[in-house]
Motif scaffolding. Structure first.
Motif, PDB file in Angstrom:
ATOM      1  N   ALA A  35       1.121  -1.248  -0.069  1.00 15.03           N
ATOM      2  CA  ALA A  35       0.104  -0.048   0.054  1.00 15.03           C
ATOM      3  C   ALA A  35       0.697   1.480   0.015  1.00 15.03           C
ATOM      4  O   ALA A  35       0.640   2.014  -0.673  1.00 15.03           O
ATOM      5  CB  ALA A  35      -0.561   0.406   0.789  1.00 15.03           C
ATOM      6  N   THR A  36       1.944   1.396   0.603  1.00 15.94           N
ATOM      7  CA  THR A  36       3.301   2.517   0.776  1.00 15.94           C
ATOM      8  C   THR A  36       3.393   2.653  -0.957  1.00 15.94           C
ATOM      9  O   THR A  36       3.738   3.646  -1.194  1.00 15.94           O
ATOM     10  CB  THR A  36       3.935   2.089   1.236  1.00 15.94           C
ATOM     11  N   GLU A  37       3.625   1.522  -1.475  1.00  9.40           N
ATOM     12  CA  GLU A  37       4.484   1.399  -2.696  1.00  9.40           C
ATOM     13  C   GLU A  37       3.444   2.191  -3.794  1.00  9.40           C
ATOM     14  O   GLU A  37       3.892   2.688  -4.841  1.00  9.40           O
ATOM     15  CB  GLU A  37       5.316   0.266  -3.150  1.00  9.40           C
ATOM     16  N   ALA A  38       2.419   1.879  -3.231  1.00  8.89           N
ATOM     17  CA  ALA A  38       1.392   2.785  -4.434  1.00  8.89           C
ATOM     18  C   ALA A  38       1.045   3.523  -4.372  1.00  8.89           C
ATOM     19  O   ALA A  38       0.010   3.883  -4.809  1.00  8.89           O
ATOM     20  CB  ALA A  38       0.128   1.091  -3.794  1.00  8.89           C
ATOM     21  N   GLY A  39       1.314   3.780  -2.615  1.00  4.33           N
ATOM     22  CA  GLY A  39       0.993   5.655  -2.644  1.00  4.33           C
ATOM     23  C   GLY A  39       0.087   5.744  -2.078  1.00  4.33           C
ATOM     24  O   GLY A  39      -0.961   7.389  -1.875  1.00  4.33           O
TER      25      GLY A  39
ATOM     26  N   SER B 110       2.026   7.890   3.152  1.00  6.11           N
ATOM     27  CA  SER B 110       3.480   7.867   2.495  1.00  6.11           C
ATOM     28  C   SER B 110       4.613   7.270   3.048  1.00  6.11           C
ATOM     29  O   SER B 110       5.982   7.279   3.178  1.00  6.11           O
ATOM     30  CB  SER B 110       3.274   8.993   2.357  1.00  6.11           C
ATOM     31  N   GLU B 111       3.986   7.025   4.802  1.00  4.26           N
ATOM     32  CA  GLU B 111       4.822   5.923   5.405  1.00  4.26           C
ATOM     33  C   GLU B 111       3.682   4.445   5.527  1.00  4.26           C
ATOM     34  O   GLU B 111       2.956   4.554   5.920  1.00  4.26           O
ATOM     35  CB  GLU B 111       4.222   6.924   6.816  1.00  4.26           C
ATOM     36  N   LEU B 112       4.511   3.567   6.057  1.00  4.04           N
ATOM     37  CA  LEU B 112       4.336   1.878   6.503  1.00  4.04           C
ATOM     38  C   LEU B 112       3.188   2.436   7.451  1.00  4.04           C
ATOM     39  O   LEU B 112       2.307   1.350   7.709  1.00  4.04           O
ATOM     40  CB  LEU B 112       5.479   1.268   6.928  1.00  4.04           C
ATOM     41  N   ASP B 113       3.035   2.888   8.489  1.00  4.63           N
ATOM     42  CA  ASP B 113       2.422   2.734  10.332  1.00  4.63           C
ATOM     43  C   ASP B 113       2.138   3.717   9.875  1.00  4.63           C
ATOM     44  O   ASP B 113       1.074   4.816  11.331  1.00  4.63           O
ATOM     45  CB  ASP B 113       3.410   2.619  10.969  1.00  4.63           C
TER      46      ASP B 113
END
Length: 539
Positions: A133-137, A140-143
């Motif tokens: 989901a972070t890679e997909a935009g 912006s942050e993993l958590d």
């Protein structure tokens, strides 16, 4: 054309992605299916088609570099498949919102995103979804708190809670009301394409829900029926015919299997007709006539270019899946401290007449069995409700025993001498690799419950603590390298002020009652608190 288009729009979007030969996403959902199914065999071997790929994260060792096979058998980066699919859905959602709000423009940070995942997924699979989901935009942050992971049977449960009695498929003229009286207990069975995901809930005084038993289930969903059918075809088209067809014509094979998959749950009591394509007929008839393959097969015949499957034969492909589901539900109903009032069947596979009839036949004398209309959409709709009120699940049951590796004062009467260690200064003798239990398998943990743990450094000049995270099916364990102990992640806590030497302490605050494990750490020398990123993905 309108009726087909309308049916496709109303149905649950299939988890299918099609990448071109340059590994760029070309189509998603029905568009991917239609494009791939209309390709010539030679062309389809150049492309990368993925179907029900969420199953690739179930019950496997997951790394950031995980590779998964396309339909053609060629390997492809899993993170690309998941992230590009989520990017497509994100862009589609933002575009739809704009269209419905007179052209207003929205960006990802304007939205709280809810991703649904199976309850039986482990922490690594959930973190992989966050990474995708972070890679997909999406965030912006993993958590990021703007990304919520909802457990699929919990989401479906929330949707069913607010349905009127008209919202459920009729059960022999009986009242279909889903009683929400405090104390009512029910099983939510999410019957998906890949997994069967089961949770047990109790309604509390304020209408919130308490989980009574750890989530259970397995890979017995609708695709397991497809696999049984394909195994039957492989056995029938022997002499290497099926393996050759699968290898040389993957697009055609998918068309055939897609026809079976879409018909298997809606056939009623009628025979099922599966059209065979020219390349399968050509491959088969190089050995013998098509009708000869089915001459001694009960319930299956060949006629006018189609494989005709009787209703009884079709049901035989379901038997393995149905047996596993029935056994799992029976185990829950047989638990002495649990008294089930309802079984809720949700998910696309719940539209199967065979499945609903089997569950009702086995259990309707002991509790009510309900299935909502549009059962395949219950999870998506319930996810919206969960995103608005995640606290409605007040407690969950830990599926495993979790803990970390710590050092303890060495006791020769207790500890393994091979684990005896001495710190750098030579003033502290300790036992390494001790398993410090944080939460026990089967333990009920409240949504807002924070568990505190205190740890001190081994060495005076130590400027960080590195914790290794483990889980096990066992209730108790002594060391982290025992059998059945699995390392699932790690985290590091910085503690730069060394003035107090080994007298320093770090406090860990961990929440286990959420859909994901969350933690913060406080260096009690400086009272600086930091959010801990639990890394569950193996290198």
């Amino acid at each position: 054309m309108f009726r087909l288009y309308n049916a496709l729009v109303r149905a649950h979007l299939p988890t299918c992605a099609l990448f071109n030969p340059h590994k760029k996403l070309s189509r998603f959902g029905y568009d991917a299916v239609i494009k791939y199914n209309t390709m010539a065999s030679e062309e389809s071997r150049k492309w990368y088609f993925f179907e029900n790929f969420k199953m690739e994260l179930y019950n496997k060792k997951i790394t950031k570099d995980l590779m998964i096979p396309a339909k053609s058998g060629k390997p492809f980066p899993a993170l690309t498949v998941f992230s590009e699919s989520l990017r497509f859905l994100k862009d589609h959602a933002l575009s739809t919102i704009s269209d419905q709000t007179c052209g207003r423009k929205f960006i990802s940070s304007d939205v709280t995103w809810v991703l649904t995942v199976p309850a039986i997924w482990d922490a690594a699979a959930k973190q992989f979804m966050r990474l995708a989901a972070t890679e997909a935009g999406l965030v912006s942050e993993l958590d990021s708190e703007q990304l919520i992971l909802a457990l699929e049977p919990e989401a479906a449960s929330m949707w069913c809670k607010q349905l009127p009695k008209e919202g459920f498929v009729g059960e022999g003229g009986r009242d279909n009301t889903f009683d929400q009286t405090p104390g009512v207990q029910y099983i939510a069975v999410d019957c998906g394409g890949g997994t069967i995901d089961i949770t047990v809930h109790k309604v509390l005084e304020n209408g919130s829900l308490k989980e009574l038993q750890r989530a259970s289930g397995g890979g017995w969903g609708g695709t397991s029926v497809d696999k049984q059918f394909q195994a039957f075809l492989k056995e029938t088209f022997n002499l290497g015919v099926w393996d050759r067809y699968k290898r040389e014509h993957p697009g055609e094979l998918h068309r055939m299997m897609y026809s079976f998959s879409t018909q298997k749950c809606t056939s009623g009591e009628e025979d099922l007709y599966i059209m065979c394509f020219a390349n399968l007929i050509r491959c088969a008839e190089e050995q013998k006539e098509m009708s000869e393959y089915f001459k001694h097969v009960d319930g299956v015949s060949w006629s006018d270019g189609c494989i005709t499957i009787s209703n009884n034969k079709l049901r035989s492909f379901f038997e393995g899946s149905l047996k596993r589901i029935v056994n799992e539900v029976e185990a829950i109903l047989s638990t002495p401290e649990i008294h089930i009032d309802y079984i809720l069947l949700v998910g696309g596979y719940a539209s199967s007449t065979f499945l609903r009839e089997e569950i009702r036949q086995q259990f309707s004398s002991r509790c009510r069995v309900l299935c909502p209309y549009d059962s395949q959409l219950a999870i998506a709709k319930g996810a919206i409700l969960f995103g608005n009120d995640p606290k409605i699940i007040t407690s969950r049951v830990s599926g495993l025993t979790y803990g970390i590796a710590v050092a303890k004062d060495f006791d020769s009467s207790v500890h393994d001498p091979r684990k005896r260690r001495v710190n750098k200064a030579g003033d502290y003798v300790y036992c390494a690799d001790v398993f410090a239990k944080l939460v026990e398998k089967g333990q009920s943990v409240a949504f807002n419950e924070i568990s505190e743990y205190f740890y001190s450094p081994i060495d005076k000049e130590q400027k960080s603590m590195h914790f290794r995270f483990f889980h096990t099916e066992k209730l108790c364990a002594m060391y982290v390298d025992e059998a059945d102990m699995q390392r699932i992640g790690s985290f590091t806590v910085t503690m730069p002020d060394t003035s107090l030497g080994r007298m320093r302490r770090v406090r860990l605050d961990i929440k286990f009652g959420l859909t994901e494990i969350q933690a913060t750490a406080t260096d009690l020398s400086s009272y600086e608190t930091q959010a801990i990123s639990l890394d569950f993905l193996t290198e």
